[in-house]
Motif scaffolding. Structure first.
Motif, PDB file in Angstrom:
ATOM      1  N   GLU A 283       8.880  12.931   6.770  1.00 54.61           N
ATOM      2  CA  GLU A 283       8.812  13.992   7.798  1.00 54.61           C
ATOM      3  C   GLU A 283       7.708  13.793   8.748  1.00 54.61           C
ATOM      4  O   GLU A 283       7.966  14.292  10.104  1.00 54.61           O
ATOM      5  CB  GLU A 283       7.982  15.220   6.808  1.00 54.61           C
ATOM      6  CG  GLU A 283       7.919  16.302   7.767  1.00 54.61           C
ATOM      7  CD  GLU A 283       7.531  18.031   6.604  1.00 54.61           C
ATOM      8  OE1 GLU A 283       7.338  17.402   5.662  1.00 54.61           O
ATOM      9  OE2 GLU A 283       7.822  18.709   7.404  1.00 54.61           O
ATOM     10  N   GLU A 284       6.713  12.784   8.544  1.00 57.84           N
ATOM     11  CA  GLU A 284       5.806  12.298   9.637  1.00 57.84           C
ATOM     12  C   GLU A 284       6.532  11.589  10.713  1.00 57.84           C
ATOM     13  O   GLU A 284       5.829  11.557  11.607  1.00 57.84           O
ATOM     14  CB  GLU A 284       4.739  11.555   8.931  1.00 57.84           C
ATOM     15  CG  GLU A 284       4.808  10.293   8.250  1.00 57.84           C
ATOM     16  CD  GLU A 284       5.497  10.183   6.682  1.00 57.84           C
ATOM     17  OE1 GLU A 284       5.928  11.445   6.397  1.00 57.84           O
ATOM     18  OE2 GLU A 284       5.302   9.373   6.152  1.00 57.84           O
ATOM     19  N   ASN A 285       7.544  10.997  10.279  1.00 56.78           N
ATOM     20  CA  ASN A 285       8.460  10.264  11.254  1.00 56.78           C
ATOM     21  C   ASN A 285       9.307  11.139  12.035  1.00 56.78           C
ATOM     22  O   ASN A 285       9.845  10.509  13.189  1.00 56.78           O
ATOM     23  CB  ASN A 285       8.848   9.112  10.938  1.00 56.78           C
ATOM     24  CG  ASN A 285       8.161   8.073  10.359  1.00 56.78           C
ATOM     25  OD1 ASN A 285       6.736   8.453  10.335  1.00 56.78           O
ATOM     26  ND2 ASN A 285       8.447   6.995   9.569  1.00 56.78           N
ATOM     27  N   LEU A 286       9.359  12.291  11.918  1.00 56.23           N
ATOM     28  CA  LEU A 286      10.651  13.235  12.589  1.00 56.23           C
ATOM     29  C   LEU A 286      10.380  13.262  14.067  1.00 56.23           C
ATOM     30  O   LEU A 286      11.326  13.079  14.783  1.00 56.23           O
ATOM     31  CB  LEU A 286      10.532  14.716  11.897  1.00 56.23           C
ATOM     32  CG  LEU A 286      11.528  15.546  12.380  1.00 56.23           C
ATOM     33  CD1 LEU A 286      13.085  15.102  12.098  1.00 56.23           C
ATOM     34  CD2 LEU A 286      11.483  17.029  11.689  1.00 56.23           C
ATOM     35  N   PRO A 287       9.125  13.439  14.468  1.00 51.69           N
ATOM     36  CA  PRO A 287       8.912  13.623  15.918  1.00 51.69           C
ATOM     37  C   PRO A 287       9.390  12.574  16.816  1.00 51.69           C
ATOM     38  O   PRO A 287       9.878  12.345  17.722  1.00 51.69           O
ATOM     39  CB  PRO A 287       7.264  13.836  16.143  1.00 51.69           C
ATOM     40  CG  PRO A 287       6.921  14.531  14.739  1.00 51.69           C
ATOM     41  CD  PRO A 287       7.775  13.687  13.688  1.00 51.69           C
ATOM     42  N   LEU A 288       9.074  11.207  16.154  1.00 55.37           N
ATOM     43  CA  LEU A 288       9.674   9.939  16.936  1.00 55.37           C
ATOM     44  C   LEU A 288      11.096   9.970  16.609  1.00 55.37           C
ATOM     45  O   LEU A 288      11.864   9.391  17.798  1.00 55.37           O
ATOM     46  CB  LEU A 288       8.943   8.837  15.929  1.00 55.37           C
ATOM     47  CG  LEU A 288       9.366   7.510  16.433  1.00 55.37           C
ATOM     48  CD1 LEU A 288       8.444   7.324  17.896  1.00 55.37           C
ATOM     49  CD2 LEU A 288       8.490   6.276  15.503  1.00 55.37           C
ATOM     50  N   LEU A 289      11.823  10.239  15.595  1.00 55.16           N
ATOM     51  CA  LEU A 289      13.181  10.352  15.645  1.00 55.16           C
ATOM     52  C   LEU A 289      13.878  11.281  16.580  1.00 55.16           C
ATOM     53  O   LEU A 289      14.811  10.946  17.477  1.00 55.16           O
ATOM     54  CB  LEU A 289      13.536  10.813  14.221  1.00 55.16           C
ATOM     55  CG  LEU A 289      15.254  10.910  14.001  1.00 55.16           C
ATOM     56  CD1 LEU A 289      15.876   9.530  14.342  1.00 55.16           C
ATOM     57  CD2 LEU A 289      15.498  11.401  12.679  1.00 55.16           C
ATOM     58  N   ILE A 290      13.041  12.535  16.587  1.00 53.46           N
ATOM     59  CA  ILE A 290      13.521  13.330  17.970  1.00 53.46           C
ATOM     60  C   ILE A 290      13.491  12.856  19.242  1.00 53.46           C
ATOM     61  O   ILE A 290      14.389  12.997  19.993  1.00 53.46           O
ATOM     62  CB  ILE A 290      12.999  14.905  17.365  1.00 53.46           C
ATOM     63  CG1 ILE A 290      13.487  15.540  16.272  1.00 53.46           C
ATOM     64  CG2 ILE A 290      13.096  15.749  18.756  1.00 53.46           C
ATOM     65  CD1 ILE A 290      12.789  16.761  15.697  1.00 53.46           C
ATOM     66  N   GLN A 291      12.492  12.190  19.347  1.00 52.92           N
ATOM     67  CA  GLN A 291      12.154  11.762  20.782  1.00 52.92           C
ATOM     68  C   GLN A 291      13.339  10.482  21.148  1.00 52.92           C
ATOM     69  O   GLN A 291      13.667  10.609  22.196  1.00 52.92           O
ATOM     70  CB  GLN A 291      10.886  11.018  20.582  1.00 52.92           C
ATOM     71  CG  GLN A 291      10.155  10.704  21.955  1.00 52.92           C
ATOM     72  CD  GLN A 291       9.063   9.738  21.905  1.00 52.92           C
ATOM     73  OE1 GLN A 291       8.098   9.947  21.014  1.00 52.92           O
ATOM     74  NE2 GLN A 291       8.849   8.656  22.642  1.00 52.92           N
ATOM     75  N   GLY A 292      13.657   9.850  20.114  1.00 54.68           N
ATOM     76  CA  GLY A 292      14.645   8.931  20.156  1.00 54.68           C
ATOM     77  C   GLY A 292      16.121   9.521  20.443  1.00 54.68           C
ATOM     78  O   GLY A 292      16.989   8.940  20.962  1.00 54.68           O
TER      79      GLY A 292
END
Ligand code: CO
Ligand code: CO
Length: 317
Positions: A283-292
């Motif tokens: 969950e903490e990496n979701l923003p990075l995934l969405i950005q990509g």
């Protein structure tokens, strides 16, 4: 391969046991080999489009492991009476897609067959730390899907000539699209698990992720992207036979199926050709995934989360 003894080797990082997208073999501490093969009969009449779809589908299994395609070999079957321009169109479509993926077409093999078939064997490379199995999801992971569902249903409708021009174009554009952007995004976001959605349908491949990880996947059905025209066709009973086979296969692992419309359920198990990636990301990496995924041509959607193992592997909510 159920009746064959399983080959094991300490350097074989991913073998046949977890029904993963491709095999992965460790070369050294910085490098592993990804190996896969896929081919099928034409899903559309246009030879050049079919070649691109088949190649994108074959290349996808390398992306689903977190790898980059390196070399590709053609697998071609065709009837004697197939016009040479059709074969030419298929092969050109395949090569253009291989080039788009940054890989090289380095050969292949052709046999005569009653029905035309085309696909690739693809060799890719991946850093051993970036290997994305389908069986390594973790409790609390968020599930993200990178292409809409309903391709198999649309293809059935296209064959019956009852799909709109816009529906046809959406379907082929989606199938031809490489999963390269989605792969870069999920590797950068350190996803825990990934698989691509193909013949077993969204829930079939989600089940493999759940069973392989020994966990339960909660799927928020309202957030799953589906082509509206596919939902309409499913409502009229126009679905491929594979849809029922897929549903049969997983229905005993499924909770909540009675709560949703049969047409929606059909779309969730519809066999996909060159489908998107299903990604389990912390969950903490979701923003990075969405950005990509912001520039992903086929979009993305957050479709569920990973929970402790329950009685059923998949819970529809
Ligand atoms: Co796959
Ligand atoms: Co595959």
């Amino acid at each position: 391969m159920r009746n064959l003894p399983v080959d094991r080797d300490p350097k074989l990082l991913v073998g046949v046991e977890t029904s993963d997208d491709a095999a992965v073999y460790l070369i050294n501490e910085d490098l592993a080999l990804v190996q896969t093969l896929d081919f099928f009969t034409p899903v559309v009449d246009d030879a050049y489009v079919f070649g691109q779809i088949a190649a994108a589908n074959s290349l996808s299994d390398v992306y689903a492991m977190g790898g980059d395609p390196l070399l590709a070999l053609n697998i071609v079957c065709f009837p004697e009476d197939l016009p040479p321009e059709s074969i030419d169109g298929i092969l050109r479509g395949g090569q253009d897609k291989i080039r788009e993926a940054g890989a090289l077409l380095v050969g292949g093999h052709t046999v005569e067959d009653k029905e035309p078939k085309y696909g690739l064997s693809v060799t890719g490379l991946v850093h051993p730390k970036d290997v994305k199995k389908n069986s390594s999801a973790k409790v609390g992971d968020i599930l993200v899907l990178t292409k809409p569902l309903g391709i198999g249903i649309l293809n059935t409708g296209i064959k019956a000539q009852i799909v709109s021009e816009a529906g046809y174009l959406a379907a082929i554009e989606t199938m031809m699209q490489l999963n390269d952007v989605a792969k870069d995004a999920m590797v950068a976001a350190k996803a825990n698990a990934c698989t691509d959605i193909t013949g077993f349908g969204f829930l079939g491949h989600a089940y493999e992720m759940a069973a392989g990880s020994d966990l339960t996947l909660y799927i928020d059905v309202k957030s799953v992207p589906i082509f509206p025209e596919a939902l309409e066709l499913a409502d009229q009973g126009i679905v491929p036979a594979g849809t029922y086979k897929n549903l049969d296969h997983i229905s005993c692992h499924l909770a909540g199926a009675d709560e949703i419309s049969p047409a929606l359920l059909d779309c969730l198990v519809d066999p996909q050709t060159s489908g998107g990636l299903l990604i389990a990301v912390p969950e903490e990496n979701l923003p990075l995934l969405i950005q990509g995924l912001e520039d992903n041509p086929t979009g993305y959607a957050i479709v569920g989360r990973v929970a402790e193992k329950e009685k059923k592997s998949i819970v529809l909510i």
